[in-house]
Design a protein around this motif. Sequence first.
Motif, mmCIF file in Angstrom:
data_model
loop_
_atom_site.group_PDB
_atom_site.id
_atom_site.type_symbol
_atom_site.label_atom_id
_atom_site.label_comp_id
_atom_site.label_asym_id
_atom_site.label_seq_id
_atom_site.Cartn_x
_atom_site.Cartn_y
_atom_site.Cartn_z
ATOM 1 N N PHE A 1 0.827 -1.207 0.000
ATOM 2 C CA PHE A 1 0.000 0.000 0.000
ATOM 3 C C PHE A 1 0.863 1.260 0.000
ATOM 4 N N ASN A 2 1.854 1.312 0.901
ATOM 5 C CA ASN A 2 2.668 2.519 1.022
ATOM 6 C C ASN A 2 3.523 2.754 -0.214
ATOM 7 N N SER A 3 4.138 1.711 -0.739
ATOM 8 C CA SER A 3 4.999 1.874 -1.909
ATOM 9 C C SER A 3 4.189 2.214 -3.156
ATOM 10 N N GLY A 4 3.019 1.599 -3.293
ATOM 11 C CA GLY A 4 2.158 1.941 -4.421
ATOM 12 C C GLY A 4 1.714 3.387 -4.358
ATOM 13 N N SER A 5 1.390 3.855 -3.152
ATOM 14 C CA SER A 5 1.008 5.249 -2.961
ATOM 15 C C SER A 5 2.148 6.186 -3.328
ATOM 16 N N THR A 6 3.378 5.834 -2.928
ATOM 17 C CA THR A 6 4.540 6.658 -3.240
ATOM 18 C C THR A 6 4.757 6.755 -4.743
ATOM 19 N N LEU A 7 4.695 5.626 -5.434
ATOM 20 C CA LEU A 7 4.887 5.613 -6.889
ATOM 21 C C LEU A 7 3.861 6.495 -7.593
ATOM 22 N N PHE A 8 2.598 6.321 -7.223
ATOM 23 C CA PHE A 8 1.552 7.080 -7.905
ATOM 24 C C PHE A 8 1.698 8.579 -7.646
ATOM 25 N N THR A 9 1.939 8.944 -6.386
ATOM 26 C CA THR A 9 1.986 10.367 -6.032
ATOM 27 C C THR A 9 3.192 11.069 -6.632
ATOM 28 N N ILE A 10 4.377 10.474 -6.486
ATOM 29 C CA ILE A 10 5.616 11.121 -6.919
ATOM 30 C C ILE A 10 5.809 11.052 -8.420
ATOM 31 N N ASP A 11 5.501 9.908 -9.024
ATOM 32 C CA ASP A 11 5.851 9.703 -10.433
ATOM 33 C C ASP A 11 4.715 9.962 -11.413
ATOM 34 N N ILE A 12 3.495 9.903 -10.952
ATOM 35 C CA ILE A 12 2.372 10.111 -11.870
ATOM 36 C C ILE A 12 1.621 11.402 -11.535
ATOM 37 N N TRP A 13 1.208 11.549 -10.278
ATOM 38 C CA TRP A 13 0.416 12.730 -9.933
ATOM 39 C C TRP A 13 1.216 14.021 -10.107
ATOM 40 N N LYS A 14 2.475 14.015 -9.718
ATOM 41 C CA LYS A 14 3.292 15.220 -9.856
ATOM 42 C C LYS A 14 3.589 15.554 -11.315
ATOM 43 N N ARG A 15 3.414 14.592 -12.207
ATOM 44 C CA ARG A 15 3.527 14.878 -13.646
ATOM 45 C C ARG A 15 2.235 15.515 -14.154
ATOM 46 N N ILE A 16 1.119 15.093 -13.550
ATOM 47 C CA ILE A 16 -0.175 15.662 -13.936
ATOM 48 C C ILE A 16 -0.346 17.055 -13.336
ATOM 49 N N ARG A 17 0.031 17.182 -12.056
ATOM 50 C CA ARG A 17 -0.097 18.448 -11.330
ATOM 51 C C ARG A 17 1.301 18.910 -10.936
ATOM 52 N N LYS A 18 1.987 19.583 -11.836
ATOM 53 C CA LYS A 18 3.387 19.952 -11.632
ATOM 54 C C LYS A 18 3.584 20.891 -10.453
ATOM 55 N N ASN A 19 2.577 21.693 -10.126
ATOM 56 C CA ASN A 19 2.708 22.656 -9.036
ATOM 57 C C ASN A 19 1.917 22.227 -7.795
ATOM 58 N N ALA A 20 1.723 20.933 -7.651
ATOM 59 C CA ALA A 20 0.960 20.434 -6.509
ATOM 60 C C ALA A 20 1.657 20.791 -5.202
ATOM 61 N N SER A 21 0.884 21.247 -4.212
ATOM 62 C CA SER A 21 1.438 21.610 -2.910
ATOM 63 C C SER A 21 1.670 20.359 -2.076
ATOM 64 N N GLU A 22 2.372 20.532 -0.937
ATOM 65 C CA GLU A 22 2.599 19.423 -0.021
ATOM 66 C C GLU A 22 1.272 18.874 0.494
ATOM 67 N N TRP A 23 0.328 19.774 0.782
ATOM 68 C CA TRP A 23 -0.971 19.343 1.262
ATOM 69 C C TRP A 23 -1.650 18.431 0.240
ATOM 70 N N GLU A 24 -1.589 18.837 -1.014
ATOM 71 C CA GLU A 24 -2.226 18.051 -2.066
ATOM 72 C C GLU A 24 -1.571 16.679 -2.199
ATOM 73 N N LEU A 25 -0.247 16.640 -2.129
ATOM 74 C CA LEU A 25 0.461 15.365 -2.238
ATOM 75 C C LEU A 25 0.099 14.438 -1.085
#
Length: 661
Positions: A375-399
């Motif tokens: 669960f934790n590693s999957g969450s890390t992959l999605f947030t750092i490698d996919i979501w941050k590509r979609i939302r380049k200016n995402a805040s810490e709160w959003e992440l």
Amino acid sequence: MATHQLVTADYVIIAIHFIITVGVGIWSTFRGNRGTSRGYFLAGRDMSWWLVGMSLYVSNIGSSSFIGLSGAAAANGIAVSCYEFAGLFCILLLTFVFVPIYIGASVYTMPEYLKKRFGSQRLQIYLAVQSLILFAFTKLSAEIFAGAIIIKETMGWNLYVSVLILLAATALYTVIGGLAAVIYTDALQTVVLIVGAIILFIISMIDIGGYESMADLYFQAKPNITVANTSCGIPDPNALHIFRPASDSNYPWTGIVFGVNILSAWYFCTDQVLVQRTLAAKNTIHAKGGGILAAYLKILPMFLMVWPGMISRALYKDTVGCADPTICEEVCGNPSGCSNIAYPKLVMNLMPDGLRGLMLAALLAALMSSLTSIFNSGSTLFTIDIWKRIRKNASEWELMIVGRLFVIIFVGFSIVWLPVVGKAKDGQLINYLQSIASYTAPPVLACFTLAIASTRINEKGAFWGLMIGLVLGVARMIADFALGSPVCGEEEYRPAIIANFHYLHYAAFLFGTCLMVTVVVSLLTKPQDPEKLVNLTWHTRTRESHTRNQEKDFKLAEKDTSSVLEHEELSDPGDNDVSMTVDVKTVEAPISSQSIGKRILYFICGITGNKEEQLTQEEQDNIDRKLANLATKEDPFWRRVVNINVVICMGVGAFFIAYFH
């Protein structure tokens, strides 16, 4: 199937373990800053070596290992231990070769490393998506499948309700606490798991009369009812050897030497679940110390899982060792064989009241640890490698919110997937899922190996190496699972290229092909700028760029770190601890003025209610670079200590391999 049933004492122990585990998980959420990406995904990079080592071990040894290793040993002997001994050396390879590069590069995930190394977003996205797919359809499914066997064969509880409770409990502290909660509960689970397994090992060895008696009875463990004119159900004459003829259908020595080591190196050196634990270490010395501890612990599965599997086959030859499809169907619902029930059979038949509950708690501990890791590693992959590509200016709160929501989504997928896994009574689905990694791992390992080993490898070479490997791997995978394989006693019907080309041999072939393609394409195309490879390869890991812009960046780093950070705390250098706690400037926004719903959200995400000043990407990069430089500096005394221990550990591993060859 069991001759004994759980009693009140067993249920009490299981309940106590469950409560303590969840309690430790919730307690650990308040120990660190879980309101930042560094705190949530990497536990603040503040984990000591013993926590890293225990988490590495138990994340690798899940409930699927207890079921899979003991089941394979019951069917074919000790050869399956080759994966554990290969893992011993590959953990050391991870912590002594790969981790210093990863930490120096200041990465959170493996796809992020490829992005920094090659400057390629397509490589990052490709590996992130592939990893998430493998998480969902191999790791998660394997653990749920193994958990289903444990619950069904030992407890008799409702499968769906039981797994749902486990998923809900593990998701609770994973969502709230992040990697820190996972690592602290891993440490607890490691102790419970090892203690329970040692007790069962001792009891089973006493019951069967020792090693010599185990070996004799194993070779005599031919079921009373067999398939006529076949060798089905007859123990393998090479059961007490790891290395077997190259023509062996299960463990050819050539496949063990080349294929197993390739798969183990991929798993331990490039898989997000395992690597993420080392990235949470205080520094490279703590990462190496944790790796050495985990490597020593990798010796245990031979005695705690493999031998008990063989003992179970020797004691229960007509159930665990059944050969007739009709009999096997009656015993375990699997006409292909019942070796998967080897370990649960021992637990229920040999363990006394109370201790039986302890052992089941250990098995549940292994299951819960694996689930939290996924669960934790999957969450890390999605947030750092996919979501941050979609939302380049995402805040810490959003992440933080996205990372926690993804865990919930992953749990939802597990619930939906559970009925599918539960219907795999013949075991073919789980075999299919586990085999996927064999055809996808070699290209990834080839890419990372060359990326770290050579500065001449470029993005085009890495990309085409991965793509050619993907095509060749998927082609073989489709052929394998479309044709299936004959059961014992059935005539071979597959083409020779499939039937005689063992998947371990194919893994070695695939790895070599991807290496060649990556090197050739890289040599035929333009090399990367050496200034962009600082701290990203083995040869440039300690090199500093001396260009005017780079020197300016380092000056900015000092300035930004002192002006942006209000508090910077370094522990005593003599402890070789370079962990740093960071507090940014805040503007007071009293949490009491917020709605109840927002307060709950703040609590879950570890947000204090204060409005934090958002760092620019340049400021964050400069801080990460400074922390990485500190984390890779090693005290000479402790460097000698870990270097001496790694030599001893490799010697111990080599001894066991030679002894059981």
